[in-house]
Design a protein around this motif. Sequence first.
Motif, mmCIF file in Angstrom:
data_model
loop_
_atom_site.group_PDB
_atom_site.id
_atom_site.type_symbol
_atom_site.label_atom_id
_atom_site.label_comp_id
_atom_site.label_asym_id
_atom_site.label_seq_id
_atom_site.Cartn_x
_atom_site.Cartn_y
_atom_site.Cartn_z
ATOM 1 N N HIS A 203 -0.571 -6.098 -2.750
ATOM 2 C CA HIS A 203 -0.491 -7.445 -2.165
ATOM 3 C C HIS A 203 0.862 -7.685 -1.510
ATOM 4 N N TRP A 204 1.931 -7.281 -2.191
ATOM 5 C CA TRP A 204 3.277 -7.567 -1.692
ATOM 6 C C TRP A 204 3.864 -6.428 -0.857
ATOM 7 N N GLY A 205 3.133 -5.311 -0.735
ATOM 8 C CA GLY A 205 3.630 -4.188 0.065
ATOM 9 C C GLY A 205 4.801 -3.473 -0.576
ATOM 10 N N GLN A 206 4.749 -3.300 -1.900
ATOM 11 C CA GLN A 206 5.839 -2.663 -2.626
ATOM 12 C C GLN A 206 5.430 -1.290 -3.152
ATOM 13 N N LYS A 207 6.416 -0.504 -3.517
ATOM 14 C CA LYS A 207 6.192 0.717 -4.283
ATOM 15 C C LYS A 207 6.497 0.433 -5.753
ATOM 16 N N GLY A 208 5.758 1.089 -6.634
ATOM 17 C CA GLY A 208 6.033 0.974 -8.053
ATOM 18 C C GLY A 208 7.188 1.871 -8.456
ATOM 19 N N PRO A 209 7.810 1.610 -9.608
ATOM 20 C CA PRO A 209 8.935 2.437 -10.065
ATOM 21 C C PRO A 209 8.593 3.924 -10.142
ATOM 22 N N ALA A 210 7.371 4.244 -10.537
ATOM 23 C CA ALA A 210 6.992 5.653 -10.697
ATOM 24 C C ALA A 210 6.769 6.351 -9.373
#
Length: 204
Positions: free
Chosen positions: A43-50
């Motif tokens: 939704h926010w266009g982010q990458k996760g930490p992993a």
Amino acid sequence: MTTSVDWYFDFVSPYSYICFHRLRELDADISYKPVLFAGLLNHWGQKGPAEIPSKRQWTYRWCTWWAGELGLPLRFPASHPFNPLQHLRLAIASGCTPEAVRRIFDAIWVDGGEAADPDRFASLCAQFDSAPAELSEAKGILRKNTEGAAARGVFGVPSFVVDGEVFWGADSIGFVKAFLASPKVLRNAEMQRVDRLPVGAARR
């Protein structure tokens, strides 16, 4: 002011696991809201930490150390990240009670086993007498939870929403406690000023 707190979490998140064990620090009625972290990232266009190698290493090291400092049993599952959909649906089918959520977290984060192993999951389901049909019915609730979280401004897990305000992270509990004691910690002139700060530069 309300003392009702919505807590958004995903079983894939070690921070959610740690935060779950800290919820007792809050003197409030907590509503458990399972969400799909990947859905929030999309939704926010982010990458996760992993998904960022150096951040993945840091996250795993930090959470392992932090849990030890807090006296919490934590051992990362055999592979991570894993697909948490079934675990999230199981929590919903089981009523999202604190005990149900604890059992699911413990099944993933205590003994270092393979979280996605079908036999392990079947054994976990047996503890709740949950039928496959109940898990299927939970799909819509999980989707609604995730979409509702994004609509409220939740961008990561774990997160709290209190009286319309979002608090992100397992380390935000102190901030939540302060806000519950006095809304003025957020609703003051300086917080309003930083909320309205203009963007001075942006990446292309």
